[in-house]
Design a protein around this motif. Structure first.
Motif, PDB file in Angstrom:
ATOM      1  N   THR A  99       0.834  -1.199   0.000  1.00 49.88           N
ATOM      2  CA  THR A  99       0.000   0.000   0.000  1.00 49.88           C
ATOM      3  C   THR A  99       0.872   1.254   0.000  1.00 49.88           C
ATOM      4  O   THR A  99       0.590   2.206  -0.722  1.00 49.88           O
ATOM      5  N   ALA A 100       1.941   1.238   0.792  1.00 50.79           N
ATOM      6  CA  ALA A 100       2.840   2.394   0.843  1.00 50.79           C
ATOM      7  C   ALA A 100       3.542   2.587  -0.498  1.00 50.79           C
ATOM      8  O   ALA A 100       3.697   3.721  -0.966  1.00 50.79           O
ATOM      9  N   ALA A 101       3.964   1.492  -1.132  1.00 50.44           N
ATOM     10  CA  ALA A 101       4.635   1.597  -2.429  1.00 50.44           C
ATOM     11  C   ALA A 101       3.668   2.082  -3.505  1.00 50.44           C
ATOM     12  O   ALA A 101       4.027   2.892  -4.360  1.00 50.44           O
ATOM     13  N   ARG A 102       2.427   1.609  -3.456  1.00 47.89           N
ATOM     14  CA  ARG A 102       1.419   2.033  -4.425  1.00 47.89           C
ATOM     15  C   ARG A 102       1.084   3.511  -4.239  1.00 47.89           C
ATOM     16  O   ARG A 102       0.952   4.254  -5.199  1.00 47.89           O
ATOM     17  N   THR A 103       0.967   3.947  -2.986  1.00 43.57           N
ATOM     18  CA  THR A 103       0.676   5.348  -2.700  1.00 43.57           C
ATOM     19  C   THR A 103       1.844   6.234  -3.123  1.00 43.57           C
ATOM     20  O   THR A 103       1.641   7.299  -3.704  1.00 43.57           O
ATOM     21  N   ASN A 107       1.729   9.190  -5.978  1.00 42.73           N
ATOM     22  CA  ASN A 107       2.149  10.554  -5.681  1.00 42.73           C
ATOM     23  C   ASN A 107       3.269  10.996  -6.598  1.00 42.73           C
ATOM     24  O   ASN A 107       3.319  12.135  -7.036  1.00 42.73           O
ATOM     25  N   ASP A 108       4.189  10.094  -6.927  1.00 45.22           N
ATOM     26  CA  ASP A 108       5.272  10.443  -7.857  1.00 45.22           C
ATOM     27  C   ASP A 108       4.735  10.696  -9.238  1.00 45.22           C
ATOM     28  O   ASP A 108       5.183  11.608  -9.920  1.00 45.22           O
ATOM     29  N   HIS A 109       3.764   9.938  -9.674  1.00 43.41           N
ATOM     30  CA  HIS A 109       3.190  10.101 -10.999  1.00 43.41           C
ATOM     31  C   HIS A 109       2.478  11.460 -11.125  1.00 43.41           C
ATOM     32  O   HIS A 109       2.619  12.145 -12.122  1.00 43.41           O
TER      33      HIS A 109
END
Length: 114
Positions: A99-103, A107-109
């Protein structure tokens, strides 16, 4: 291989074999060590025989623990419960990391496109 690119699924069978091993695979060494010590203590003190009986030379502890007709469910309930909670902990760590990596990826995108 970085921890984020490492797949989470091997941590589940590793934790099922030995409590704490999946945590070590995920890079959580201290947490894995705590789970292993807790599981080892539960096996030593709360399983089929007491620690004094485990040191007897006539019948080794491992042989007694593997005799399914001689071991009742109450003898293995606490170590089994610790193992199941350890598996749940590994699952929740993997879920939190994904979940943290997906979030972070979302946010980076957004920051790159704006």
């Amino acid at each position: 291989m970085s921890e984020l690119s490492r797949p989470v699924w091997p941590a589940y069978p590793l934790s099922a074999l030995v409590a704490g091993l999946g945590h070590c695979y995920l890079g959580r060494w201290k947490r894995g060590g705590i789970w292993f010590v807790l599981y080892a203590l539960a096996l030593a003190f709360l399983s089929a025989r007491s620690l004094s009986g485990a040191l007897a030379l006539d019948e080794p502890f491992v042989v007694t623990a593997l005799q399914f007709d001689a071991v009742s469910y109450a003898d293995v309930a606490v170590p089994l419960a610790i193992l199941l909670v350890c598996l749940l902990d590994v699952y929740l760590i993997g879920l939190t990391d994904r979940t943290a990596a997906r979030t972070a990826g979302t946010n980076d995108h957004r920051s790159n496109s704006s």
